[in-house]
Design a protein around this motif. Structure first.
Motif, PDB file in Angstrom:
ATOM      1  N   MET A 297       4.045   0.562   8.796  1.00 43.63           N
ATOM      2  CA  MET A 297       3.684   1.959   8.608  1.00 43.63           C
ATOM      3  C   MET A 297       4.067   2.407   7.203  1.00 43.63           C
ATOM      4  SD  MET A 297       4.781   5.281  10.908  1.00 43.63           S
ATOM      5  CE  MET A 297       3.720   4.801  12.279  1.00 43.63           C
ATOM      6  N   THR A 298       3.206   3.243   6.622  1.00 42.45           N
ATOM      7  CA  THR A 298       3.470   3.868   5.331  1.00 42.45           C
ATOM      8  C   THR A 298       3.338   5.377   5.491  1.00 42.45           C
ATOM      9  OG1 THR A 298       2.595   1.952   4.133  1.00 42.45           O
ATOM     10  CG2 THR A 298       2.756   4.024   2.911  1.00 42.45           C
ATOM     11  N   CYS A 299       4.321   6.099   4.959  1.00 40.40           N
ATOM     12  CA  CYS A 299       4.325   7.561   5.052  1.00 40.40           C
ATOM     13  C   CYS A 299       4.633   8.198   3.708  1.00 40.40           C
ATOM     14  CB  CYS A 299       5.399   8.037   6.048  1.00 40.40           C
ATOM     15  SG  CYS A 299       5.073   7.607   7.759  1.00 40.40           S
TER      16      CYS A 299
ATOM     17  N   ALA B 299      13.370  16.999  -1.592  1.00 36.81           N
ATOM     18  CA  ALA B 299      12.833  15.739  -2.110  1.00 36.81           C
ATOM     19  C   ALA B 299      11.378  15.561  -1.700  1.00 36.81           C
ATOM     20  CB  ALA B 299      13.659  14.564  -1.596  1.00 36.81           C
ATOM     21  N   GLU B 300      10.626  14.881  -2.568  1.00 36.02           N
ATOM     22  CA  GLU B 300       9.265  14.438  -2.268  1.00 36.02           C
ATOM     23  C   GLU B 300       9.294  12.921  -2.249  1.00 36.02           C
ATOM     24  OE1 GLU B 300       6.099  17.113  -4.429  1.00 36.02           O
ATOM     25  OE2 GLU B 300       7.797  16.710  -5.787  1.00 36.02           O
ATOM     26  N   LEU B 301       8.684  12.339  -1.221  1.00 37.03           N
ATOM     27  CA  LEU B 301       8.712  10.887  -1.048  1.00 37.03           C
ATOM     28  C   LEU B 301       7.287  10.369  -0.888  1.00 37.03           C
ATOM     29  CD1 LEU B 301      11.098  12.313   0.976  1.00 37.03           C
ATOM     30  CD2 LEU B 301      11.922   9.995   0.706  1.00 37.03           C
ATOM     31  N   PHE B 302       7.017   9.242  -1.555  1.00 38.43           N
ATOM     32  CA  PHE B 302       5.676   8.667  -1.528  1.00 38.43           C
ATOM     33  C   PHE B 302       5.749   7.186  -1.171  1.00 38.43           C
ATOM     34  CE2 PHE B 302       5.824  12.133  -4.562  1.00 38.43           C
ATOM     35  CZ  PHE B 302       4.749  12.922  -4.175  1.00 38.43           C
ATOM     36  N   ASP B 303       4.818   6.765  -0.336  1.00 32.87           N
ATOM     37  CA  ASP B 303       4.670   5.351   0.018  1.00 32.87           C
ATOM     38  C   ASP B 303       5.954   4.717   0.549  1.00 32.87           C
ATOM     39  OD1 ASP B 303       1.946   5.327  -0.678  1.00 32.87           O
ATOM     40  OD2 ASP B 303       2.460   5.020  -2.791  1.00 32.87           O
TER      41      ASP B 303
END
Length: 198
Positions: free
Chosen positions: A139-141, A179-183
């Motif tokens: 899974m990727t979020c 925070a912003e989180l990618f991949d």
């Protein structure tokens, strides 16, 4: 938290979502590494809103601040671990305890992370996660971590949340972006793979 029998939990997995369930029932991690204590909203194929309040143990030897790396871990536990375990249980028609006998959750990669604020002992925060990809137990979020306004009833606040609001991070300005989180990507690896490496 809702106390459920195994039969009720299996029915929830097949027909419902994680809202109100004790995270200990679904997460494969032990209590000292379980950085999620509530599920407020969950759309099984879209994403989740989960929460946590750092404990004294979580901020020990770090100036009373909840470390950024722990924010990433909390987000991963709320998203790729909780949502991934839920979907895998649904696919296999089994309880989370059965997954513990077969799989170990592992990070595959962490994309970009931008920190805008910090969290301290006594703060409550939410992880809002959008599922971008899910296949073959991977899974990727993407998502965000927000500090929660004091005395806000999160169960009531998120009771009418929608997939569209999730995708747009449509929440009150009273929540403070942390925070912003990618991949953020993880996968449930077969235990046999770890045994072969040993």
């Amino acid at each position: 938290m809702i106390e459920e029998t195994d039969e009720q939990l299996l029915n929830r997995i097949n027909n419902g979502n994680l809202v109100g369930l004790d995270p200990a029932r679904v997460m494969l991690h032990g209590p000292t590494k379980r950085l999620v204590d509530a599920y407020y909203w969950h759309s099984p194929n879209k994403g989740i809103v989960a929460g946590y309040a750092p404990t004294e143990r979580d901020v020990e030897d770090h100036f009373g601040v909840f470390r950024g790396v722990d924010q990433i871990e909390a987000f991963a536990l709320a998203s790729i671990v909780s949502c991934g375990a839920f979907l895998e249980c649904r696919k296999l028609n089994c309880l989370p305890d059965a997954l513990k006998e077969k799989f170990i959750p592992a990070f595959i990669s962490v994309g970009q992370v931008n920190f805008h604020n910090y969290l301290e002992l006594g703060d409550r925060f939410i992880s809002i996660a959008n599922i971008k990809f899910y296949k073959w137990r991977q899974m990727t979020c993407d998502g965000r971590v927000y500090k929660v306004p004091k005395d806000l009833d999160l169960d009531a606040y998120f009771s009418n949340f929608t997939d569209e609001r999730l995708l747009n991070y449509d929440i009150s300005k009273d929540f403070k972006l942390v925070a912003e989180l990618f991949d953020i990507t993880g996968r449930a690896l077969l235990i046999e793979l770890f045994e072969k490496l040993a």
